[in-house]
Design a protein around this motif. Structure first.
Motif, PDB file in Angstrom:
ATOM      1  N   ASP A 195      40.353 -30.870  -6.568  1.00 51.44           N
ATOM      2  CA  ASP A 195      40.979 -31.954  -5.805  1.00 51.44           C
ATOM      3  C   ASP A 195      40.170 -32.238  -4.544  1.00 51.44           C
ATOM      4  OD1 ASP A 195      41.982 -29.437  -4.889  1.00 51.44           O
ATOM      5  OD2 ASP A 195      43.476 -30.507  -3.707  1.00 51.44           O
ATOM      6  N   GLU A 196      40.243 -33.465  -4.100  1.00 52.08           N
ATOM      7  CA  GLU A 196      39.458 -33.969  -2.984  1.00 52.08           C
ATOM      8  C   GLU A 196      37.954 -33.752  -3.209  1.00 52.08           C
ATOM      9  OE1 GLU A 196      41.616 -32.484   0.480  1.00 52.08           O
ATOM     10  OE2 GLU A 196      42.937 -34.232   0.399  1.00 52.08           O
ATOM     11  N   TRP A 197      37.542 -33.937  -4.437  1.00 51.96           N
ATOM     12  CA  TRP A 197      36.128 -34.024  -4.824  1.00 51.96           C
ATOM     13  C   TRP A 197      35.905 -35.461  -5.286  1.00 51.96           C
ATOM     14  CZ3 TRP A 197      31.822 -30.686  -5.253  1.00 51.96           C
ATOM     15  CH2 TRP A 197      32.058 -29.333  -4.927  1.00 51.96           C
ATOM     16  N   PHE A 198      35.060 -36.173  -4.581  1.00 52.53           N
ATOM     17  CA  PHE A 198      34.846 -37.597  -4.833  1.00 52.53           C
ATOM     18  C   PHE A 198      33.642 -37.768  -5.756  1.00 52.53           C
ATOM     19  CE2 PHE A 198      33.365 -41.755  -2.546  1.00 52.53           C
ATOM     20  CZ  PHE A 198      33.847 -42.526  -3.595  1.00 52.53           C
ATOM     21  N   VAL A 199      33.883 -38.232  -6.981  1.00 52.93           N
ATOM     22  CA  VAL A 199      32.776 -38.458  -7.916  1.00 52.93           C
ATOM     23  C   VAL A 199      32.059 -39.739  -7.506  1.00 52.93           C
ATOM     24  CG1 VAL A 199      32.139 -38.955 -10.301  1.00 52.93           C
ATOM     25  CG2 VAL A 199      33.858 -37.205  -9.797  1.00 52.93           C
ATOM     26  N   THR A 200      30.766 -39.632  -7.240  1.00 54.47           N
ATOM     27  CA  THR A 200      30.018 -40.756  -6.690  1.00 54.47           C
ATOM     28  C   THR A 200      28.934 -41.271  -7.615  1.00 54.47           C
ATOM     29  OG1 THR A 200      28.572 -39.180  -5.582  1.00 54.47           O
ATOM     30  CG2 THR A 200      30.411 -40.067  -4.298  1.00 54.47           C
ATOM     31  N   ARG A 201      28.648 -40.536  -8.682  1.00 51.68           N
ATOM     32  CA  ARG A 201      27.556 -40.954  -9.559  1.00 51.68           C
ATOM     33  C   ARG A 201      27.734 -40.326 -10.932  1.00 51.68           C
ATOM     34  NH1 ARG A 201      21.770 -42.258  -8.784  1.00 51.68           N
ATOM     35  NH2 ARG A 201      22.184 -42.341  -6.557  1.00 51.68           N
ATOM     36  N   LEU A 202      27.365 -41.082 -11.953  1.00 50.31           N
ATOM     37  CA  LEU A 202      27.368 -40.531 -13.306  1.00 50.31           C
ATOM     38  C   LEU A 202      25.969 -40.019 -13.622  1.00 50.31           C
ATOM     39  CD1 LEU A 202      29.337 -43.365 -15.161  1.00 50.31           C
ATOM     40  CD2 LEU A 202      30.222 -41.320 -14.036  1.00 50.31           C
ATOM     41  N   ALA A 203      25.918 -38.921 -14.338  1.00 54.22           N
ATOM     42  CA  ALA A 203      24.620 -38.372 -14.750  1.00 54.22           C
ATOM     43  C   ALA A 203      24.324 -38.872 -16.152  1.00 54.22           C
ATOM     44  CB  ALA A 203      24.653 -36.846 -14.708  1.00 54.22           C
ATOM     45  N   VAL A 204      23.583 -39.980 -16.175  1.00 51.24           N
ATOM     46  CA  VAL A 204      23.325 -40.679 -17.437  1.00 51.24           C
ATOM     47  C   VAL A 204      21.817 -40.789 -17.629  1.00 51.24           C
ATOM     48  CG1 VAL A 204      23.586 -42.937 -18.577  1.00 51.24           C
ATOM     49  CG2 VAL A 204      25.491 -41.967 -17.313  1.00 51.24           C
ATOM     50  N   THR A 205      21.365 -40.661 -18.864  1.00 47.68           N
ATOM     51  CA  THR A 205      19.935 -40.818 -19.128  1.00 47.68           C
ATOM     52  C   THR A 205      19.518 -42.270 -18.908  1.00 47.68           C
ATOM     53  OG1 THR A 205      20.375 -41.254 -21.453  1.00 47.68           O
ATOM     54  CG2 THR A 205      19.912 -38.973 -20.837  1.00 47.68           C
ATOM     55  N   ASP A 206      18.203 -42.519 -18.759  1.00 44.15           N
ATOM     56  CA  ASP A 206      17.794 -43.879 -18.395  1.00 44.15           C
ATOM     57  C   ASP A 206      17.015 -44.590 -19.502  1.00 44.15           C
ATOM     58  OD1 ASP A 206      15.448 -42.548 -18.269  1.00 44.15           O
ATOM     59  OD2 ASP A 206      14.937 -43.140 -16.223  1.00 44.15           O
ATOM     60  N   ASP A 207      17.426 -44.390 -20.736  1.00 46.01           N
ATOM     61  CA  ASP A 207      16.821 -45.157 -21.833  1.00 46.01           C
ATOM     62  C   ASP A 207      16.947 -46.651 -21.523  1.00 46.01           C
ATOM     63  OD1 ASP A 207      16.890 -42.907 -24.291  1.00 46.01           O
ATOM     64  OD2 ASP A 207      18.420 -42.687 -22.742  1.00 46.01           O
ATOM     65  N   ALA A 208      15.994 -47.428 -21.984  1.00 44.07           N
ATOM     66  CA  ALA A 208      15.977 -48.851 -21.648  1.00 44.07           C
ATOM     67  C   ALA A 208      17.244 -49.552 -22.141  1.00 44.07           C
ATOM     68  CB  ALA A 208      14.735 -49.511 -22.244  1.00 44.07           C
TER      69      ALA A 208
END
Lengths: 612, 289
Positions: A152-165
Motif C-alpha cells: 500500500d502507498e506504492w505508486f506504480v509509475t511505469r510499466l516494464a514492457v519490451t520495445d519491439d516496434a
C-alpha cells in the motif's frame, strides 16, 4: 541497489476490480500481489452509491440485461463483453453476498433490487446508498483472509514492457513503483501477468465526482507503452452532482422516485419533451443534456443548477434506502433533503473508454491486462448505464485475474491491437501537433529494452532518472497550475456540449500544458512522503489522458451516447459504428478505427433509435 | 515523535553539512521554500480579503528545518462552505507544495483525512471552517507516529483491524442453484451502523486506553468484530469471535468514556457496541457454568 519484488500476478490498484482480480488469481493458485498508491480501503470504489445490476429473478434474464446495456451504449458496446457482463454478474453478486456483503433486504430476507435508469427490469442490487463502500470492504476482507500481499502507498509509475516496434509484439514483464513513504523506487516482476485496475481519470476535469487520486494513471502508462486507448471521447457526466463540490447524489434517488424541477417548478424531463416515457429515469447522458439546456435557456436556478426533490418519498423510505444521501446533502451543500429539494448539476463521473482489452481483460501486449474503469472491453460503448460499473469490476476483475494466473478461458472473440478491419484516420484537421514535446526531459516513454532478462531492471533505471530530473530542478512551473489549466480547458470545451472550435482550443491548451510541463518542478526536497512529486507525476498522466479525450472528440463527427457535437446532430451508423483508437506511437499519436462487434450469442444487435 | 510538542517556528539557516549533490540540492530547495513561504504568508496578511488563519503542524525527519516540529501559519481566503480540507489544499497549492496530508475522495468515505483539528479528531473534508474558532489549529492524529506533517503511520491501526479476523469464514459457494443466504431486515439493521466504518482511525486516536495499552484492540477493530459477531448469517461462528474479543486486550479494557463515539465521523455508536459485546461474552460464559 535495485530491489525487485517478484510475484506471479501483480495487480495495480486495489479498488473493486483490483481486489477481485487478486482474489481470482489467488483462487487459481497464483501468488498474487496488490500494488496501490493508496491503501485498498481508500479506493474510490468506496464512493459508488447506487448499486450492482444483475439478472437474479424470475421475469429477468441476462439477455434483457445485455439488451439494455447495448441500447444504453448507443450500439458501441462489443457484444461478447456486454453479454459476458450480463451472464457473469448474477454469480458474482451471489458470491459477494456469501462473502458477507450487507445488501439491503426484502421482507423474505432476499437481496433487494430497485429500478435504475435505462433498465427494463428493476435489477439493481444495492446496500443502502453506499453500495460501493460495502463492496470494497467486503472484498478487502477476503484479501486479508487469504493473506494476499498488499503493497500500500506504492505508486506504480511505469510499466516494464519490451520495445519491439509493433506494440502487439511487446511483452509486459512487470512494473516500477515508487514507495511514497520512503521514496524508494523498486521493480515488481510478474511471472504471469500485470493487471491494471487503476480506476477513473476524473481529475482531467475540475467538476468531477471522482477522487483526487483518479488521475488516469493506468490509461496513461499503458498508452505510453504502446497499448491503444479506445473510445476516450466518451465521458459520462452524471446528472446529479452537488454544484459546489461535485459530490455525487446517487441515481438511486431518481430510481426511488425523485423528481427534477427547473427554477420555474416545472418537471422539465416531461414538460419539455426530453424523455416523455422515462422522465427522470432516462439514460444519464439524456438527463445531463436536459439539465444544461434548462440552465442555458434561462430556467436554471442561479443560472447554474436545477432541483432534485425526494421529499414526497417520505422520511421512512428515505432513511431506509437513501440515508447516505441525506448526509451528503447536509455535509457538502448544507441542505436538508427531508425538508428541501437538493441543488444538482451535471459533473464528470465516468470514462466509458480506456485501455483496449478483449472480453477477458487482456490487452494486445502479452502479459498486460486492464479491468474496471481504466479499461475498455467494451461494455459501455457510448454511454454507461447506472448500476453497470460495479458488476464490470467484479466480472472482468475475476476474469483477468484467472487469465493472468494461467486459467484457460477459451479464445477471445474481441480482437486487440491493429488486427482485423483497421481504418486509419489521416484527414483530421489538427490545430497543433499532439504527443511528445521535443525538449521534454520529463517525458516518460513506456518503451524499454528487448532483452527479456532485464526489462524490469531497465525500467527501474529509466524511472530513477526521470524522478531524479524532476527533483533536480529548483525553480519552474508548479504542477498544480498545469493541472488547473488542463482542467479548465477540458471543462470549457470538451464537456457535455462540444463544438469543433472549442475542441481545437482544448488541444492547443493541452499542447501549452505539455510545454509548461517541461519546466515543472518539485519544490519539496524530501524523500519522505513526497506528495508534491507524486502529484507532479500524476499531472503528466492527466495531460496525456486529456489529449486522447480531445483527439477522439474532434475525430468523431457524430452525436452518439454521451458524445454530443454541435455541428453533427445525429448518430451516423453508416459511418460511425466503430471504435476510436489513439496510440502513442512513441510520441507522435495515431488515430484509427475498428468496427464495433454487434454479433452476439443470439444474433446481431440491431441498432435502434435510442429513446426513453 | 509525538504531536504534543509545541515548538514555535524556527528559522535557523545554518549551512548544512553537505554530503552529496542530492543533499546539497535538498538543502538549497528547503531554504528557497522557507523564504517563499514567508514572503507569501506576509503578502496574504496585507490584503483585504477575509482570510482564515490556519496553524498547521510541520515535521519532516529528512528536511533540516523541519526536523524540529513546528507550526506554520497559512492565511487562506475564506469562501462560504469551505472545509478544513479545502483550506489545506489551497495552502498547499498556493503557498507551499511540500505541505503534506492524505486525502482522496473529498466526501467522507475514503477515511484518509482524519486529523486533530482544534483539539479533536475530525475528518478534514467534512469539517466546515465556519464551525471552528479561529485560528484553526491542524495537527496529525495524536497517539500515532508522525511520518511527516499531517501524515501518521497507520500500520498499527491496520494490524489491529486485521487481528479480529474481519471476514466471513466460509470459502466456497454452496453447490446447486445460485442463491443468496437469507438475512432478516432486522438483522441487517442491527449491523448497519457497524458496517459504515471507513477505517479513518479517529476513534482509536481519541481513546485513552488505546494510548496507554498498545495491544488493546481499540474501538474500530472491536466495532469491526461486532459487525461479524452480530451477523446472523454466520451465527455459528459467534462463540469463536467472542473468544477473540474477551482476551486480555479485548473488550474488557474499555472504560466506557465515550470519546470514540463522540469523534466518529460516521456516527457509529462504538461504545454501545463494545458494551453489547461485553454482555454477549458474559452470556456465553454463563452457558458453560
Amino acid at each position: 541497489m535495485t530491489t525487485i519484488y517478484e510475484h506471479d500476478v501483480i495487480v495495480v490498484g486495489a479498488g473493486g476490480a483490483g481486489l477481485r482480480a487478486a482474489i481470482a488469481a489467488h483462487e487459481e493458485g497464483a501468488d498474487a500481489a496488490l500494488v496501490t498508491k493508496l491503501h485498498p480501503v481508500r479506493s474510490h470504489t468506496g464512493a459508488a452509491e447506487g448499486g450492482i445490476n444483475a439478472a437474479l429473478r424470475d421475469g429477468d434474464d441476462w439477455e434483457l440485461h445485455a439488451y439494455d446495456t447495448m441500447k444504453g451504449s448507443d450500439y458501441l458496446g462489443d457484444a461478447p463483453a456486454v453479454e459476458g457482463l450480463a451472464q457473469d454478474a448474477p454469480e458474482e453478486v451471489i458470491q459477494l453476498e456469501h462473502w458477507g456483503m450487507p445488501f439491503s433486504r426484502e421482507e423474505d430476507g432476499r437481496v433487494s433490487q430497485r429500478p435504475f435508469g435505462g433498465l427494463s427490469f428493476p435489477r439493481t442490487t444495492y446496500a443502502g446508498a453506499e453500495t460501493g463502500h460495502h463492496m470494497l470492504h467486503t472484498m478487502y476482507e477476503q484479501v486479508v483472509k487469504r493473506g494476499i500481499t498488499v503493497y500500500d502507498e506504492w505508486f506504480v509509475t511505469r510499466l516494464a514492457v519490451t520495445d519491439d516496434a509493433d506494440p502487439s509484439e511487446r511483452e509486459c514483464h512487470g512494473v516500477v513503483a515508487y514507495d511514497v513513504a520512503t521514496g524508494e523506487i523498486a521493480g515488481f516482476r510478474a511471472t504471469g501477468g500485470v493487471v491494471l485496475a487503476t480506476g477513473g481519470l476524473g481529475q482531467v476535469y475540475e467538476h468531477t465526482t471522482n477522487a483526487v487520486s483518479c488521475t488516469g494513471d493506468g490509461n496513461a502508462m499503458a498508452y505510453r507503452a504502446g497499448v491503444p486507448l479506445e473510445d476516450m471521447e466518451f465521458i459520462q457526466f452524471h446528472p446529479t452532482t452537488l454544484p459546489s463540490t461535485g459530490v455525487l447524489i446517487s441515481e438511486a434517488v431518481r430510481g426511488e422516485g425523485g423528481i427534477l424541477y427547473n427554477a420555474d417548478g416545472e418537471r422539465f424531463m416531461f414538460e419539455y419533451g426530453y424523455a416523455t416515457n422515462k422522465g427522470e429515469l432516462a439514460s444519464r447522458d439524456v438527463v445531463s443534456r436536459a439539465e444544461l439546456t434548462e440552465v442555458n435557456e434561462g430556467r436554471g436556478v442561479h443560472d447554474d443548477y436545477v432541483y432534485l426533490d425526494m421529499r414526497h418519498l417520505g422520511e421512512d423510505r428515505i432513511v431506509d434506502r437513501l440515508e447516505n444521501i441525506l448526509h451528503l446533502a447536509e455535509d457538502f451543500e448544507g441542505v436538508d433533503g427531508l425538508e428541501e429539494p437538493m441543488p444538482v448539476k451535471p459533473g464528470q463521473h465516468y470514462a466509458m473508454g480506456g485501455v483496449e482489452t478483449d472480453e477477458y481483460g487482456a490487452t494486445c501486449v502479452e502479459g498486460l491486462y486492464a479491468v474496471g474503469e481504466c479499461a475498455c472491453a467494451s461494455v459501455h460503448g457510448g454511454n454507461r448505464l447506472g448500476g453497470n460499473a460495479l458488476p464490470e469490476l467484479i466480472v472482468f476483475g475475476a476474469r483477468a485475474g484467472r487469465h493472468a494466473a494461467g486459467a484457460d478461458l477459451g479464445d477471445a472473440l474481441i480482437g486487440t491491437g491493429r488486427s482485423g478491419e483497421v481504418e486509419e484516420e489521416d484527414g483530421l484537421d489538427l490545430p497543433v501537433e499532439p504527443g511528445a514535446t521535443t525538449g521534454g526531459d520529463a517525458v516518460a516513454d513506456g518503451g524499454a529494452v528487448t532483452e527479456a532478462g532485464s526489462v524490469v531492471e531497465a525500467a527501474v533505471e529509466a524511472e530513477r532518472s526521470r524522478v531524479e530530473r524532476l527533483m533536480e530542478r529548483d525553480d519552474g512551473v508548479k504542477h498544480s497550475e498545469i493541472r488547473a489549466a488542463v482542467q479548465e480547458t477540458m471543462g470549457n470545451h470538451v464537456n457535455v456540449f462540444r463544438e469543433e472550435e472549442g475542441i481545437k482550443q482544448a488541444l492547443r491548451d493541452i499542447r501549452k500544458a505539455r510545454e509548461r510541463y517541461e519546466d515543472v518542478y518539485v519544490a519539496d526536497p524530501s524523500r519522505t512522503f513526497n506528495t508534491d512529486l507524486v502529484q507532479t507525476i500524476e499531472t503528466r498522466n492527466v495531460i496525456d489522458v486529456a489529449e486522447t479525450i480531445a483527439l477522439g472528440a474532434l475525430a468523431r463527427t457524430e452525436f452518439r451516447g454521451a458524445h454530443w457535437r454541435a455541428e453533427h446532430q445525429e448518430r451516423k451508423d453508416d459511418e460511425w459504428l466503430k471504435h476510436t483508437f489513439v496510440t502513442w506511437n512513441d510520441g507522435t499519436p495515431d488515430l484509427w478505427y475498428k468496427p464495433s462487434v454487434l454479433e452476439g450469442e443470439g444474433g446481431e444487435y440491431e441498432p435502434k433509435v435510442r429513446s426513453y | 515523535m509525538s504531536t504534543q510538542e509545541q515548538e514555535p517556528a524556527t528559522q535557523e539557516q545554518e549551512p548544512p553539512e553537505t554530503e552529496s549533490p542530492g543533499d546539497r540540492r535538498r538543502a538549497e530547495k528547503q531554504r528557497r521554500l522557507a523564504a517563499d513561504r514567508q514572503a507569501e504568508a506576509e503578502a496574504a496578511t496585507t490584503t483585504d480579503e477575509e482570510t482564515v488563519l490556519l496553524k498547521v503542524f510541520r515535521y519532516d525527519p529528512e528536511v533540516e528545518d523541519k526536523q524540529e516540529p513546528r507550526f506554520d501559519d497559512f492565511h487562506v481566503p475564506y469562501e462560504d462552505g469551505m472545509t478544513v480540507l479545502d483550506a489545506l489544499i489551497y495552502a498547499r497549492d498556493t503557498f507551499d507544495s511540500s505541505l503534506t496530508f492524505r486525502h482522496s475522495c473529498r466526501q467522507a468515505i475514503c477515511g484518509s483525512d482524519a486529523l486533530f483539528v482544534n483539539g479533536s479528531q475530525r475528518l478534514a473534508c467534512k469539517t466546515q471552517l465556519s464551525d471552528l474558532d479561529a485560528p484553526v489549529r491542524v495537527e496529525p492524529l495524536p497517539h500515532q507516529d508522525v511520518v511527516k506533517d499531517l501524515v501518521v503511520d497507520m500500520e498499527h491501526f491496520y494490524d489491529q483491524m486485521h487481528a479480529v479476523e474481519p471476514y466471513f469464514q466460509s470459502d466456497d459457494l454452496p453447490e446447486g442453484d445460485l442463491e443468496e443466504q437469507r438475512q432478516s431486515r432486522e438483522n441487517r439493521e442491527k449491523v448497519k451502523m457497524s458496517t459504515r466504518c471507513i477505517w479513518c482511525g479517529a476513534c482509536t486516536s481519541s481513546c485513552n486506553i488505546a494510548a496507554g495499552d498498545n495491544q488493546y484492540l481499540g474501538p474500530a477493530a472491536i466495532n469491526k468484530a461486532y459487525r461479524f459477531t452480530m451477523d446472523e448469517r454466520e451465527a455459528d461462528k459467534k462463540e469463536h469471535r467472542l473468544r477473540i474479543l474477551e482476551q486480555e486486550h479485548g473488550v474488557w479494557r474499555c472504560q466506557t468514556q465515550f470519546s470514540c463515539t463522540e469523534v466518529c465521523p460516521k456516527d457509529i455508536p462504538l461504545t454501545e457496541h463494545i458494551q453489547e459485546l461485553k454482555r454477549e461474552a458474559v452470556k456465553k460464559n454463563l452457558k458453560f457454568w
